[in-house]
Design an enzyme around this catalytic site. Sequence first.
Site, PDB file in Angstrom:
ATOM      1  CB  SER A  23      -0.909   0.006   1.230  1.00  0.00           C
ATOM      2  OG  SER A  23      -1.393   1.315   1.429  1.00  0.00           O
ATOM      3  CG  HIS A  48      -3.709  -1.624  -1.676  1.00  0.00           C
ATOM      4  ND1 HIS A  48      -4.755  -2.442  -2.036  1.00  0.00           N
ATOM      5  CD2 HIS A  48      -4.159  -0.878  -0.638  1.00  0.00           C
ATOM      6  CE1 HIS A  48      -5.793  -2.221  -1.247  1.00  0.00           C
ATOM      7  NE2 HIS A  48      -5.458  -1.262  -0.387  1.00  0.00           N
ATOM      8  CG  ASP A  50      -5.107   2.195   0.863  1.00  0.00           C
ATOM      9  OD1 ASP A  50      -6.029   1.369   0.736  1.00  0.00           O
ATOM     10  OD2 ASP A  50      -3.992   1.894   1.339  1.00  0.00           O
ATOM     11  CG  MET A  52      -8.655   6.669   2.299  1.00  0.00           C
ATOM     12  SD  MET A  52      -7.932   6.662   3.942  1.00  0.00           S
ATOM     13  CE  MET A  52      -7.007   5.125   3.885  1.00  0.00           C
ATOM     14  CG  HIS A  81      -9.114  -0.357  -0.755  1.00  0.00           C
ATOM     15  ND1 HIS A  81      -8.514  -0.527   0.484  1.00  0.00           N
ATOM     16  CD2 HIS A  81     -10.449  -0.513  -0.550  1.00  0.00           C
ATOM     17  CE1 HIS A  81      -9.452  -0.765   1.380  1.00  0.00           C
ATOM     18  NE2 HIS A  81     -10.626  -0.758   0.790  1.00  0.00           N
ATOM     19  CG  MET A  83     -11.390   2.507   1.796  1.00  0.00           C
ATOM     20  SD  MET A  83      -9.862   2.530   2.743  1.00  0.00           S
ATOM     21  CE  MET A  83      -8.707   2.778   1.407  1.00  0.00           C
ATOM     22  CG  MET A 153     -11.485  -3.345   4.857  1.00  0.00           C
ATOM     23  SD  MET A 153      -9.941  -2.827   4.100  1.00  0.00           S
ATOM     24  CE  MET A 153      -9.199  -1.830   5.393  1.00  0.00           C
ATOM     25  CG  ASP A 188      -6.054  -3.205   3.167  1.00  0.00           C
ATOM     26  OD1 ASP A 188      -5.036  -2.903   3.802  1.00  0.00           O
ATOM     27  OD2 ASP A 188      -6.673  -2.401   2.434  1.00  0.00           O
TER      28      ASP A 188
HETATM   29  C1  DX5 Z   1      -6.523   1.224   5.494  1.00  0.00           C
HETATM   30  C2  DX5 Z   1      -6.002   0.927   4.121  1.00  0.00           C
HETATM   31  C3  DX5 Z   1      -4.847   0.005   4.115  1.00  0.00           C
HETATM   32  C4  DX5 Z   1      -3.617   0.508   4.825  1.00  0.00           C
HETATM   33  C5  DX5 Z   1      -2.782  -0.676   5.233  1.00  0.00           C
HETATM   34  O1  DX5 Z   1      -7.706   1.911   5.405  1.00  0.00           O
HETATM   35  O2  DX5 Z   1      -7.009   0.327   3.342  1.00  0.00           O
HETATM   36  O3  DX5 Z   1      -4.523  -0.421   2.797  1.00  0.00           O
HETATM   37  O4  DX5 Z   1      -2.856   1.383   4.040  1.00  0.00           O
HETATM   38  O5  DX5 Z   1      -1.733  -0.257   6.026  1.00  0.00           O
HETATM   39  P1  DX5 Z   1      -1.025  -1.246   7.073  1.00  0.00           P
HETATM   40  O6  DX5 Z   1      -0.577  -2.448   6.324  1.00  0.00           O
HETATM   41  O7  DX5 Z   1       0.097  -0.421   7.609  1.00  0.00           O
HETATM   42  O8  DX5 Z   1      -2.064  -1.592   8.107  1.00  0.00           O
HETATM   43 ZN    ZN Z   2      -6.411  -0.569   1.369  1.00  0.00          ZN
END
Ligand code: DX5
Ligand code: ZN
Length: 228
Positions: A23, A48, A50, A52, A81, A83, A153, A188
């Site tokens: 990620s 990956h 993320d 948000m 991903h 979110m 998750m 994840d």
């Molecule tokens: C959290 C994200 C993850 C996050 C994982 O909302 O979806 O992908 O970046 O980070 P680690 O592996 O450090 O928990």
């Molecule tokens: Zn993620």
Amino acid sequence: MTDLKEYFKSTDGLLHKYIVSPSILSSDFSNLQSEILKTESFGAQWCHIDVMDGHFVPNITIGAPVVKSLKNAVKSKLDSHLMIENPLKYIPDFINAGSDIITFHIEASGDNTDECIKLIKDAGILAGISIKPKTPPSVILPYINKIDMVLVMTVEPGFSGQKFMSDAALKIKEIKNTAPKNLIIQVDGGINDETAKICADYGANCFVAGNYVYKNPDMKTAIKSLLG
Ligand code: DX5
Ligand code: ZN
């Protein structure tokens, strides 16, 4: 049906048992391309991303323009991903940006879940549905034969570096028991060599890792431990 073997190969063509998707949230954003290329050189197959929006989760991160700029800068499969609220509205942006995999949250897609899947599949890329730690896996069942991946998750989405929730990981078992054989089960949140092992025993075969890969002084060994 999509041949998923390609997605298990690292950029040098080697086929692995597990997929590793580091990620970039934990990477050095001022050197994003070289950070990702480093993970590729150690065998990670996916990248990956993320996304948000500050509504579905409390944090704001990055959007489709970043995916677009990575498309020709790295070889890894771009694993978006989402979110975000209203994924249906934004999925086309992430398709056009060049995502290879798009995962959205079922808590956000509501009545549009089928439409979201169709948009992604019609673009010829992989479709994933994600569930938050408190969402029961049964909500995915009606869609399980239409998608390529389920993302379980194991932290509340929103931030990297949180502690792995072992209760949430138990849902992998349940999904594995009802899933078609080739469904990718991605996990994840709080993934490291030990928690990945637990999830692999439950049936997961794709590991997202932020801190464990990007903040690790020995990135090579970290990725190797997740590739199986
Ligand atoms: C959290 C994200 C993850 C996050 C994982 O909302 O979806 O992908 O970046 O980070 P680690 O592996 O450090 O928990
Ligand atoms: Zn993620």
